[in-house]
Design an enzyme around this catalytic site. Structure first.
Site, PDB file in Angstrom:
ATOM      1  N   LYS A 138       9.654  12.291   5.416  1.00 64.74           N
ATOM      2  CA  LYS A 138       9.317  13.661   5.801  1.00 64.74           C
ATOM      3  C   LYS A 138      10.568  14.405   6.226  1.00 64.74           C
ATOM      4  O   LYS A 138      11.593  13.801   6.563  1.00 64.74           O
ATOM      5  CB  LYS A 138       8.285  13.682   6.938  1.00 64.74           C
ATOM      6  CG  LYS A 138       8.755  13.146   8.284  1.00 64.74           C
ATOM      7  CD  LYS A 138       7.627  13.217   9.306  1.00 64.74           C
ATOM      8  CE  LYS A 138       8.022  12.668  10.661  1.00 64.74           C
ATOM      9  NZ  LYS A 138       9.014  13.495  11.376  1.00 64.74           N
ATOM     10  N   CYS A 159       9.265  15.146  17.449  1.00 62.99           N
ATOM     11  CA  CYS A 159       8.264  14.696  16.477  1.00 62.99           C
ATOM     12  C   CYS A 159       6.990  14.184  17.142  1.00 62.99           C
ATOM     13  O   CYS A 159       5.884  14.452  16.660  1.00 62.99           O
ATOM     14  CB  CYS A 159       8.864  13.633  15.570  1.00 62.99           C
ATOM     15  SG  CYS A 159      10.249  14.253  14.571  1.00 62.99           S
ATOM     16  N   ASP A 162       9.107   7.554  12.891  1.00 62.01           N
ATOM     17  CA  ASP A 162      10.560   7.689  12.722  1.00 62.01           C
ATOM     18  C   ASP A 162      11.399   6.661  13.490  1.00 62.01           C
ATOM     19  O   ASP A 162      12.425   7.008  14.080  1.00 62.01           O
ATOM     20  CB  ASP A 162      10.998   9.105  13.129  1.00 62.01           C
ATOM     21  CG  ASP A 162      10.248  10.194  12.379  1.00 62.01           C
ATOM     22  OD1 ASP A 162       9.513   9.874  11.429  1.00 62.01           O
ATOM     23  OD2 ASP A 162      10.389  11.371  12.761  1.00 62.01           O
TER      24      ASP A 162
END
Length: 297
Positions: free
Chosen positions: A181, A214, A120
């Site tokens: 995602k 995450c 990310d």
């Protein structure tokens, strides 16, 4: 590797399944995130199943661990410990489960058994993440190192429709996957499938944002699947330094390896005589930015 046959009642058997050579029975062998179909002789027992697991997954099994073999029981809809005296008589599914015993993690890294996870690193995070410019710089080094050493790279982007794509400074040339995602963890079905396609995966080198969300959730899921995780502290950050540092501390206490980019790259080449050493050396000639790791929280 030592494992004892659990003494539980035997399960009923049946005829040999179709699709296997004469005199053999098809069996699905599951270990960690992997599942591989094979076949064993009709009447094969515990020892032959263990031998088959070793032949299929020997380069991924830690021989210092203890394991139990389990059989999928249709009547219960879940795995049960392999019954004492069990013999394969029909198509079935078995798995090898490591027992949860405390062992020191060695933390060895080799290019052939390692995958890089870049999490990310997106444009909308740029103004919010502490030391984002520094971790972009370190991530660039890691991805260059992965290309030099032929290490697969998996990249995710959290809700890219709203948060943008991976920052332009990060070169994604040659990466294995770039996946959108909404789940915080990177362990998506597509990622599990990709790992299953890469023979001998033992370790994931993980970096990106955010450390306490995450990164943390990805690391814990991977460890739960038997994969060793190395978190690159100088390529990982959060909006809050407090969240970042407490997450790194928590993860280290669970046995996850918290390390640095230079340590990872040099561990992967391991020897100045490695054919790619000079290229890796050029990546680390200038020290990586400390990305706030030496600052007061």
């Amino acid at each position: 590797m030592a494992a004892a046959e659990p003494a539980v009642p035997a399960l009923p058997g049946g005829g040999a399944g179709a699709g296997a050579p004469s005199g053999t029975v098809p069996v699905l062998f599951c270990f960690s995130v992997f599942a591989r179909p094979s076949a064993v002789p009709h009447g094969a027992g515990y020892e032959l199943l263990i031998q088959k697991f070793l032949s299929l997954y020997g380069d991924q099994i830690d021989m210092h661990r203890k394991f139990v073999v389990q059989l999928f029981a249709e009547e219960w809809g879940q795995y049960v410990d392999l019954p004492k005296g069990f013999a394969v008589s029909e198509r079935c599914k078995v798995r090898l489960v490591p027992l949860q015993i405390q062992l020191t993690t060695l933390g060895n890294l080799t290019p052939s058994s390692t995958v890089f996870f870049c999490c990310d690193m997106q444009e909308r995070f740029r103004p919010a993440i502490k030391y984002f410019g520094d971790i972009i710089s370190v991530s660039q080094r890691l991805l260059q190192g992965a290309r030099i050493l032929g290490i697969p790279v998996i990249v995710t982007e959290q809700y890219p429709k709203g948060l943008g794509s991976t920052v332009q400074e990060i070169d994604l040339t040659g990466v294995k996957l770039v996946l959108p995602k909404t789940k915080f963890s990177m362990v998506l079905p597509e990622v599990e499938a990709a790992l299953a396609e890469i023979p001998g995966v033992r370790s994931v080198v993980l970096f990106g944002v955010e450390t306490h969300v995450c990164i943390q959730q990805t690391a814990l899921e991977l460890v739960g699947r038997g994969i060793e995780v190395h978190i690159v502290a100088d390529a990982t950050s959060s909006r809050s330094m407090m969240d970042r540092m407490f997450a790194l501390e928590r993860l280290a206490r669970t046995g996850i390896i918290v390390t640095t980019s230079e340590a990872v790259l040099l561990q992967l080449v391991a020897d100045k005589d490695h054919p790619k050493f000079k290229e890796i050396q050029n990546l680390i000639k200038a020290s990586a930015p400390e990305s706030g790791l030496l600052s007061k929280v």
